[in-house]
Scaffold this motif. Sequence first.
Motif, short mmCIF file in Angstrom:
data_model
loop_
_atom_site.label_atom_id
_atom_site.label_comp_id
_atom_site.label_asym_id
_atom_site.label_seq_id
_atom_site.Cartn_x
_atom_site.Cartn_y
_atom_site.Cartn_z
N SER A 89 -66.49 -31.49 -4.61
CA SER A 89 -67.59 -31.06 -3.75
C SER A 89 -68.74 -30.56 -4.61
O SER A 89 -68.59 -30.36 -5.83
N VAL A 90 -69.87 -30.34 -3.95
CA VAL A 90 -71.06 -29.82 -4.62
C VAL A 90 -71.56 -28.62 -3.83
O VAL A 90 -71.66 -28.68 -2.60
N ASP A 91 -71.87 -27.55 -4.53
CA ASP A 91 -72.53 -26.38 -3.91
C ASP A 91 -74.00 -26.47 -4.30
O ASP A 91 -74.38 -26.16 -5.43
N THR A 92 -74.82 -26.91 -3.36
CA THR A 92 -76.23 -27.15 -3.67
C THR A 92 -77.03 -25.86 -3.78
O THR A 92 -78.14 -25.86 -4.31
N THR A 93 -76.48 -24.75 -3.29
CA THR A 93 -77.18 -23.46 -3.38
C THR A 93 -77.06 -22.88 -4.78
O THR A 93 -78.05 -22.48 -5.40
N THR A 94 -75.83 -22.86 -5.30
CA THR A 94 -75.60 -22.31 -6.64
C THR A 94 -75.72 -23.38 -7.73
O THR A 94 -75.62 -23.07 -8.91
N GLN A 95 -75.90 -24.64 -7.31
CA GLN A 95 -76.01 -25.78 -8.23
C GLN A 95 -74.77 -25.92 -9.09
O GLN A 95 -74.81 -25.98 -10.32
N ILE A 96 -73.63 -25.96 -8.39
CA ILE A 96 -72.33 -26.07 -9.05
C ILE A 96 -71.59 -27.31 -8.52
O ILE A 96 -71.55 -27.54 -7.30
#
Length: 443
Positions: A89-96
């Motif tokens: 998955s991608v966490d677009t808020t923390t850019q992880i």
Amino acid sequence: MLEQTRIADTGKIRIVIIGGGFGGIELAKSLAGAEVQVVLIDKQNHHTFQPLLYQVSTAGLEADSIVYPFRKIFDKQDNFYFRLAEVQSVDTTTQIVETSIGLLRYDYLVIATGATTNYYGNEQIQKHATPIKNIEDALSLRNTILSNFEKALQIDDEEQLNSLMDYVIVGGGPTGVEVAGALSELRKHVFPKDYKELDFVKMDIHLIQSGPKLLNGMSDEASVKAQKFLEDFGVKIWFDRKVVSYDGYTVTLDSGEKLISRTMIWAAGVAGAPIEGIRKESIVRGNRFKVDTYNRVEGYDNIFAIGDIAAMVTEENPQGHPMMAQPAMQQGRLLGKNLQNIIVSKPLKPFEYSDKGSMATVGRNHAVADLKVMKKEYRTQGLIAWFIWMFIHLISVIGFKNRFFVLMNWMWSYFSYDKGIRLIIGKKKENIPVEAVTQKAVV
């Protein structure tokens, strides 16, 4: 702990590329020498030249002739890092990016995950059909084909025998046409020598196409000629038919007609392979990410998509660009330049697809080619198209050693009328077990 992938933070802008297909490879190459850190993530450690997968599945080439390790491709690119992992998955808020081996920070993210086989929601077909999307699929199909004939030698019952010898190919695009042609060559030149006890007049090859023509997207001349080539080779083509069910033995068409085969090869379509964490509103038909003319995913400033996963919807391409290698490679090269422009605040260049044309081979001395050179169209079929097809594919294979072995295999097959890679190694597709309906023969 944020970083678990053991990639040092060099202080440079980090560009993470997910997927090492044609687009991902070209993008990484275009960033060589740039003041950035390039990280490629892929669940395989090699690039696969997918256009020749069908030759691996039909015993024409060894698997290692069409794959090349990522680390070897980029061994001289100092700003390149590779990690063997599966993105979860991608966490677009923390850019992880969350992967199977840990977390990875990004400044810019490029999704180049390509496409996966599209079964159109039919779970039964997905369970029993055989796709040709990666090396594992191709080897499994080769093992299945060869194992079928080994089993056929033990069968007397006519229906059981035919179920092992007959093949159904679903999809009349380039892959379906090329597999049908390759099987017909095996039936004519190779299998009768290997399995002298079997009557290959009884081996039927069925090609099922949902529309009224083969090779949609190519010219009518190419479609008609490909149909004639296949019919001359003895392939039975079923137009305007769709497969509604397949239980591993019986293929049922929407017309009510039924075919018996233990091997149904699925080449009927592909869909994008999106990643969890990207907003659902950015996903359009075909499970592709909607992107602008700079390949930015709709709704994001620092996330991009290229290749099969990207749908750049324009008036000229209302469904996005074709899901082929050329659009992916061209998008990858341009995005590399645009990312460097973003970093130094230079204007971006919009993507304009340069269509080089399309090709498909049907067998020895038989191919069709619609080429576009300097905005002029050239169409050819037969021997000349076959030589063009071979040349283009040969120079596109990565690695001199691979090109050499592909060429040697092709030359050997051409002059000997033989395909030497007839080995059963590894897994094969298992459907309904062959019933013990015959008495054991005396040997």
